[in-house]
Design an enzyme around this catalytic site. Structure first.
Site, mmCIF file in Angstrom:
data_model
loop_
_atom_site.group_PDB
_atom_site.id
_atom_site.type_symbol
_atom_site.label_atom_id
_atom_site.label_comp_id
_atom_site.label_asym_id
_atom_site.label_seq_id
_atom_site.Cartn_x
_atom_site.Cartn_y
_atom_site.Cartn_z
ATOM 1 N N GLY A 1 4.842 7.878 5.665
ATOM 2 C CA GLY A 1 4.232 7.190 4.900
ATOM 3 C C GLY A 1 4.045 6.051 3.578
ATOM 4 N N MET A 2 3.864 6.990 2.692
ATOM 5 C CA MET A 2 4.079 5.928 1.545
ATOM 6 C C MET A 2 3.251 4.169 1.940
ATOM 7 S SD MET A 2 7.650 7.297 0.853
ATOM 8 C CE MET A 2 7.544 7.902 2.045
ATOM 9 N N HIS A 3 2.584 4.132 2.302
ATOM 10 C CA HIS A 3 1.251 2.780 2.732
ATOM 11 C C HIS A 3 0.104 3.205 2.687
ATOM 12 C CE1 HIS A 3 2.034 4.715 6.903
ATOM 13 N NE2 HIS A 3 0.865 4.767 6.293
ATOM 14 N N ALA A 4 -0.787 1.527 2.359
ATOM 15 C CA ALA A 4 -1.968 2.006 2.414
ATOM 16 C C ALA A 4 -2.594 1.221 3.827
ATOM 17 C CB ALA A 4 -3.159 1.782 1.187
ATOM 18 N N ARG B 1 -1.573 6.432 1.700
ATOM 19 C CA ARG B 1 -0.721 7.836 1.980
ATOM 20 C C ARG B 1 0.571 8.052 1.841
ATOM 21 N NH1 ARG B 1 -3.094 5.940 6.774
ATOM 22 N NH2 ARG B 1 -4.129 5.094 5.028
#
Ligand code: T46
Length: 141
Positions: free
Chosen positions: A48-51, A96
């Site tokens: 993840g580590m993005h929106a 997230r």
């Protein structure tokens, strides 16, 4: 936080097992345009580590255990998907991370739109600047 944990409707048959389901516009508030699933992920790996600017998604763990850490830019909440009867609605504008807590876990996702890399915000500082400018204020729940 533009997110909600949902108990999936489930039919249990004592000798035959269980069946869980959800339906667009009944159990989740969007029409599903895409389904993908993530598997063969070693334990402890963080993805993840993005929106997303506009994408809405519904996540469930068909088998195993995956922690989902959600950050609205104002608060952080952690959810544990450890049952095929649990689902997590994640709206737009939420950073997230997903952490694999059990070998073999399968994370399934129903998404409101087709794949579009242009909808991703993959840099945390850029995400925070969107939050500070009120980009999602009307949709923030
Ligand atoms: C999300 C979390 C929960 C595609 O080509 N088509 C697709 O439909 C998807 C989902 C991904 N991709 C490509 C994009 C990347 O080159 O597959 C590669 C891996 O994607 P990503 O690094 O974004 O995977 P995750 O696990 O970090 O995130 C995924 C979704 O991309 C994302 O929307 O919310 O699962």
């Amino acid at each position: 936080m533009n997110a909600q944990l949902i108990s999936l409707k489930t039919i249990h048959a004592p000798l035959e097992g269980s069946l869980s389901f959800f339906e667009s516009q009944k159990d989740i508030p969007f029409n599903v345009r895409r389904i993908y699933y993530i598997y063969d992920v070693p334990m402890g790996v963080r993805r993840g580590m993005h929106a997303h600017k506009a994408l809405q998604q519904f996540l469930w763990c068909a088998w195993g255990k995956v922690d989902i850490i959600l950050d609205s830019g104002r608060e952080v909440q952690q959810y544990c998907l450890d049952s095929p009867q649990k689902g997590l609605l994640v709206g737009e504008g939420i950073w997230r991370e997903m952490v694999w807590q059990k070998e073999g876990s399968v994370l399934c996702v129903a998404a409101s739109e087709h794949y579009d890399e242009g909808d991703y915000i993959r840099d945390y500082r850029t995400f925070v600047s969107y939050v500070e400018k009120g980009y999602w204020d009307e949709t923030d729940k």
